[in-house]
Design a protein around this motif. Structure first.
Motif, mmCIF file in Angstrom:
data_model
loop_
_atom_site.group_PDB
_atom_site.id
_atom_site.type_symbol
_atom_site.label_atom_id
_atom_site.label_comp_id
_atom_site.label_asym_id
_atom_site.label_seq_id
_atom_site.Cartn_x
_atom_site.Cartn_y
_atom_site.Cartn_z
ATOM 1 N N GLU A 80 0.693 -1.053 -0.467
ATOM 2 C CA GLU A 80 0.092 0.362 -0.234
ATOM 3 C C GLU A 80 0.789 1.078 -0.217
ATOM 4 O O GLU A 80 2.115 0.656 0.687
ATOM 5 N N THR A 81 0.622 2.668 -0.681
ATOM 6 C CA THR A 81 0.901 3.797 -0.134
ATOM 7 C C THR A 81 0.665 4.919 0.852
ATOM 8 O O THR A 81 -1.010 4.594 0.851
ATOM 9 N N GLY A 82 1.247 5.418 1.499
ATOM 10 C CA GLY A 82 0.550 6.454 2.444
ATOM 11 C C GLY A 82 0.315 6.904 1.479
ATOM 12 O O GLY A 82 -0.608 8.774 2.142
ATOM 13 N N ASP A 83 0.399 7.426 0.057
ATOM 14 C CA ASP A 83 -0.736 8.322 -0.903
ATOM 15 C C ASP A 83 -2.209 8.376 -0.282
ATOM 16 O O ASP A 83 -2.682 8.920 -0.608
ATOM 17 N N HIS A 84 -2.081 7.092 -0.880
ATOM 18 C CA HIS A 84 -3.721 6.879 -0.176
ATOM 19 C C HIS A 84 -4.547 5.906 0.729
ATOM 20 O O HIS A 84 -5.252 6.254 0.843
ATOM 21 N N VAL A 85 -3.154 5.560 1.390
ATOM 22 C CA VAL A 85 -3.440 4.960 2.833
ATOM 23 C C VAL A 85 -3.393 4.843 4.509
ATOM 24 O O VAL A 85 -1.834 5.561 4.716
ATOM 25 N N ASP A 86 -4.392 5.377 5.356
ATOM 26 C CA ASP A 86 -4.124 5.310 6.615
ATOM 27 C C ASP A 86 -3.258 4.299 6.643
ATOM 28 O O ASP A 86 -3.929 3.020 7.351
ATOM 29 N N LYS A 87 -1.647 3.889 7.034
ATOM 30 C CA LYS A 87 -1.262 2.560 6.832
ATOM 31 C C LYS A 87 -1.444 2.562 8.986
ATOM 32 O O LYS A 87 -1.478 1.121 9.710
ATOM 33 N N PHE A 88 -1.148 3.279 9.330
ATOM 34 C CA PHE A 88 -0.864 3.854 10.990
ATOM 35 C C PHE A 88 -2.696 3.462 12.250
ATOM 36 O O PHE A 88 -2.893 3.130 12.955
ATOM 37 N N ALA A 89 -3.342 3.471 10.647
ATOM 38 C CA ALA A 89 -5.288 3.424 11.163
ATOM 39 C C ALA A 89 -5.425 2.011 12.221
ATOM 40 O O ALA A 89 -6.090 1.526 12.344
ATOM 41 N N SER A 90 -4.623 0.688 10.819
ATOM 42 C CA SER A 90 -5.173 -0.564 11.447
ATOM 43 C C SER A 90 -4.167 -1.070 12.054
ATOM 44 O O SER A 90 -4.412 -2.391 11.891
ATOM 45 N N VAL A 91 -3.265 -0.727 12.594
ATOM 46 C CA VAL A 91 -2.049 -1.388 13.553
ATOM 47 C C VAL A 91 -1.855 -0.990 14.692
ATOM 48 O O VAL A 91 -2.597 0.727 14.667
ATOM 49 N N ALA A 92 -1.250 -1.302 15.787
ATOM 50 C CA ALA A 92 -1.294 -0.604 17.077
ATOM 51 C C ALA A 92 0.696 0.068 16.987
ATOM 52 O O ALA A 92 0.853 -0.983 16.616
ATOM 53 N N TRP A 93 0.398 1.039 17.311
ATOM 54 C CA TRP A 93 1.587 1.275 18.039
ATOM 55 C C TRP A 93 2.209 2.191 18.691
ATOM 56 O O TRP A 93 0.657 3.098 19.271
ATOM 57 N N THR A 94 3.248 2.524 18.356
ATOM 58 C CA THR A 94 3.537 3.548 19.943
ATOM 59 C C THR A 94 4.299 4.514 19.397
ATOM 60 O O THR A 94 5.644 3.878 18.733
ATOM 61 N N ALA A 95 4.375 5.969 20.303
ATOM 62 C CA ALA A 95 5.077 6.965 19.880
ATOM 63 C C ALA A 95 6.361 6.345 20.180
ATOM 64 O O ALA A 95 6.225 6.578 21.933
ATOM 65 N N LYS A 96 7.735 6.802 20.019
ATOM 66 C CA LYS A 96 9.578 6.031 20.929
ATOM 67 C C LYS A 96 9.762 7.558 20.432
ATOM 68 O O LYS A 96 9.277 8.471 20.532
ATOM 69 N N HIS A 97 10.921 7.891 20.438
ATOM 70 C CA HIS A 97 12.008 8.871 21.029
ATOM 71 C C HIS A 97 11.475 9.874 19.963
ATOM 72 O O HIS A 97 11.514 9.008 18.468
ATOM 73 N N ALA A 98 11.674 10.655 20.110
ATOM 74 C CA ALA A 98 11.186 12.168 19.086
ATOM 75 C C ALA A 98 9.648 11.445 18.435
ATOM 76 O O ALA A 98 9.595 12.029 17.324
ATOM 77 N N GLY A 99 9.064 11.372 18.694
ATOM 78 C CA GLY A 99 8.026 10.635 18.126
ATOM 79 C C GLY A 99 7.807 9.637 17.096
ATOM 80 O O GLY A 99 6.218 9.513 16.365
ATOM 81 N N ILE A 100 8.393 8.906 16.575
ATOM 82 C CA ILE A 100 8.623 8.548 15.893
ATOM 83 C C ILE A 100 7.687 7.158 16.346
ATOM 84 O O ILE A 100 7.778 6.709 16.801
ATOM 85 N N PRO A 101 6.530 6.574 15.220
ATOM 86 C CA PRO A 101 6.032 4.587 15.456
ATOM 87 C C PRO A 101 6.473 3.884 15.187
ATOM 88 O O PRO A 101 7.208 3.793 14.182
#
Length: 159
Positions: A80-101
């Motif tokens: 998928e491309t982030g140009d068309h899909v929010d990849k982070f909407a369907s996975v669990a993630w946590t912001a770490k150092h410098a806000g990096i997912p």
């Protein structure tokens, strides 16, 4: 050159980043540790990729190992491309150092500060200095490789 490259079975990684209020991530096949002391790792991002455009404004990237059973996650970030899909909407993630997912499902990961960018043609290398790392589990059967992704069509064309 095909006789040399075709039999290679690179490990694949998911690389994520954040800049200017945007998150991006992609599946990467060109990456490797490149120094022992100090520890350094280089990730090569395609210039056609949205993650590359976000990384141009970023100070850090996260690199995630995937286990061989994580095809769905690899397909999301590689097919998928982030140009068309929010990849982070369907996975669990946590912001770490410098806000990096950082993807919660990744067996192991690190966040690295971008020390240098190297233009090598259709990809740019990002030399990373690891600043934070973690491991949820150790992949019992190894890591996800190029051969595991043979059925994933890239989100952006590969020239």
């Amino acid at each position: 050159m095909d006789a040399f490259i075709d039999p290679l079975d690179y490990p694949l990684y998911v690389v994520t980043t954040a800049a200017k209020g945007e998150w991006s991530g992609c599946l990467v096949g060109f990456a490797s540790q490149c120094s022992i002391r100090p520890v350094r790792f280089t990730v090569w991002l395609s210039k056609a990729n949205r993650t590359f455009r976000t990384a141009q404004a970023a100070d850090h990237l996260a690199v995630h190992l995937l286990g061989p059973g994580q095809h769905r996650l690899a397909e999301l970030f590689g097919g998928e491309t982030g140009d068309h899909v929010d990849k982070f909407a369907s996975v669990a993630w946590t912001a770490k150092h410098a806000g990096i997912p950082v993807l919660d499902a990744a067996p192991a990961w690190f966040v690295g500060r971008i020390e240098q960018r190297t233009d090598a043609g259709d990809h740019v290398g990002f030399l990373l200095d690891p600043v934070e790392h973690g491991a949820h589990t150790r992949p019992a059967a190894g890591t996800f490789h190029l051969s595991d992704a043979s059925d994933i069509s890239p989100g952006h064309p590969v020239d």
